[in-house]
Motif scaffolding. Structure first.
Motif, PDB file in Angstrom:
ATOM      1  N   GLY A  54       0.866  -1.172   0.000  1.00  0.00           N
ATOM      2  CA  GLY A  54       0.000   0.000   0.000  1.00  0.00           C
ATOM      3  C   GLY A  54       0.904   1.223   0.000  1.00  0.00           C
ATOM      4  O   GLY A  54       2.095   1.127   0.341  1.00  0.00           O
ATOM      5  N   PHE A  55       0.362   2.374  -0.382  1.00  0.00           N
ATOM      6  CA  PHE A  55       1.180   3.586  -0.468  1.00  0.00           C
ATOM      7  C   PHE A  55       0.493   4.766   0.225  1.00  0.00           C
ATOM      8  O   PHE A  55      -0.734   4.842   0.259  1.00  0.00           O
ATOM      9  CB  PHE A  55       1.412   3.979  -1.939  1.00  0.00           C
ATOM     10  N   ARG A  56       1.345   5.654   0.720  1.00  0.00           N
ATOM     11  CA  ARG A  56       0.880   6.963   1.188  1.00  0.00           C
ATOM     12  C   ARG A  56       1.727   7.994   0.464  1.00  0.00           C
ATOM     13  O   ARG A  56       2.956   7.871   0.416  1.00  0.00           O
ATOM     14  CB  ARG A  56       1.080   7.087   2.702  1.00  0.00           C
ATOM     15  N   VAL A  57       1.081   8.980  -0.125  1.00  0.00           N
ATOM     16  CA  VAL A  57       1.788  10.032  -0.855  1.00  0.00           C
ATOM     17  C   VAL A  57       1.408  11.371  -0.230  1.00  0.00           C
ATOM     18  O   VAL A  57       0.217  11.670  -0.075  1.00  0.00           O
ATOM     19  CB  VAL A  57       1.398  10.014  -2.357  1.00  0.00           C
ATOM     20  N   GLU A  58       2.403  12.158   0.139  1.00  0.00           N
ATOM     21  CA  GLU A  58       2.150  13.455   0.783  1.00  0.00           C
ATOM     22  C   GLU A  58       2.873  14.551   0.039  1.00  0.00           C
ATOM     23  O   GLU A  58       4.022  14.376  -0.390  1.00  0.00           O
ATOM     24  CB  GLU A  58       2.706  13.457   2.213  1.00  0.00           C
ATOM     25  N   ILE A  59       2.195  15.684  -0.093  1.00  0.00           N
ATOM     26  CA  ILE A  59       2.866  16.870  -0.643  1.00  0.00           C
ATOM     27  C   ILE A  59       2.110  18.108  -0.167  1.00  0.00           C
ATOM     28  O   ILE A  59       0.861  18.096  -0.121  1.00  0.00           O
ATOM     29  CB  ILE A  59       2.952  16.811  -2.192  1.00  0.00           C
ATOM     30  N   ASP A  60       2.832  19.155   0.180  1.00  0.00           N
ATOM     31  CA  ASP A  60       2.222  20.424   0.601  1.00  0.00           C
ATOM     32  C   ASP A  60       1.143  20.220   1.663  1.00  0.00           C
ATOM     33  O   ASP A  60       0.077  20.852   1.609  1.00  0.00           O
ATOM     34  CB  ASP A  60       1.605  21.157  -0.607  1.00  0.00           C
ATOM     35  N   GLY A  61       1.365  19.305   2.603  1.00  0.00           N
ATOM     36  CA  GLY A  61       0.410  19.088   3.690  1.00  0.00           C
ATOM     37  C   GLY A  61      -0.832  18.312   3.295  1.00  0.00           C
ATOM     38  O   GLY A  61      -1.772  18.188   4.083  1.00  0.00           O
TER      39      GLY A  61
END
Ligand SMILES: [Zn+2]
Ligand SMILES: [Zn+2]
Length: 247
Positions: A130-137
């Motif tokens: 599974g993945f979690r992608v974060e950017i700019d909050g």
């Protein structure tokens, strides 16, 4: 499915049949193509768009594919090269004009440009991420194929919490009705009710029901989603061509 942020590389989530439509859009833009794909696992429904992805017919195209290392020590590139080659397809995957780079991952935290990416192994059939992608909050969790516990419990394991806790949008397996799950309890999937449990336990407010059973029609999907809407949780049914804007 893809994540698009201005000024960043495109992040593509899995390489299934929807990849063909995405490819047509990309080719129309007539820009140099370099993107990253996060591949959950090697089942056909997650890779079969790859040989039909027309941007890779251009010799300056690059696709970096991050996917799970295989149990037997077989590298991702070797496994995919075995799947996509003559006589199953006219061209071997490494013989395309564009360049595929395959990167084996497991439980990792890394960056692609400004995207912070987390991969964790989750229960399915065979090695699956599974993945979690974060950017700019802003954070999106993607758990496409997630085995609900066999024992009737709705236990959410630690690796799932690490991916999903407090994210803005959860895209989650919801393949089987409870009745179907009784018959197919070890096929690697879950019910919408389990997806809701994951969302609630991890304090997520928007759930996208995903990985629909191929026999389900639109009205059956709407009904499944409607039944799960509850206070503090928005439930969306994923559809081909859908766009969700997060800000
Ligand atoms: Zn699968
Ligand atoms: Zn699948």
């Amino acid at each position: 499915m893809s994540l698009n942020v201005v000024g960043q590389q495109q992040i593509i989530l899995d390489l299934g049949t929807g990849l063909q439509y995405l490819g047509h859009q990309i080719v129309k833009e007539k820009k140099p193509f370099h993107a990253t794909a996060l591949l959950s696992h090697l089942h056909w429904d997650h890779v079969q768009g790859m040989p039909f992805f027309t941007p890779m017919m251009s010799d300056d195209a690059i696709l970096d594919v991050y996917g799970p290392a295989q149990e037997s020590g077989v590298q991702l590139q070797t496994a995919i090269t075995e799947m996509i080659r003559p006589p199953m397809f006219p061209l071997g995957i490494m013989d395309f004009p564009g360049t595929f780079n395959f990167i084996d991952i497991s439980d990792n935290d890394f960056y692609i440009g400004d995207f912070k990416i987390r991969s964790r192994q989750i229960p399915h059939v065979g090695n699956t991420l599974g993945f979690r992608v974060e950017i700019d909050g802003i954070s999106v969790a993607y758990l496409s194929d997630h085995q609900q516990p066999y024992d009737g419990s709705f236990t959410v394991i630690e690796s799932v919490h690490e991916l999903v806790d407090d994210c803005d949008l959860l895209i989650h397996d919801s393949q089987y009705t409870p009745a179907e799950f009784k018959q197919k309890f070890n096929w690697g999937h879950c019910t919408p009710d389990f997806a809701v449990q994951v969302a609630k336990e991890c304090r997520v407010k928007r759930l996208v029901m995903f990985h629909h059973d191929p026999l389900r029609n639109d009205s059956a999907l709407d009904e499944l989603a409607q039944m799960r809407v509850s206070e503090g949780l928005e439930v969306i049914v994923a559809a081909e061509g859908m766009t969700i804007t997060l800000q």
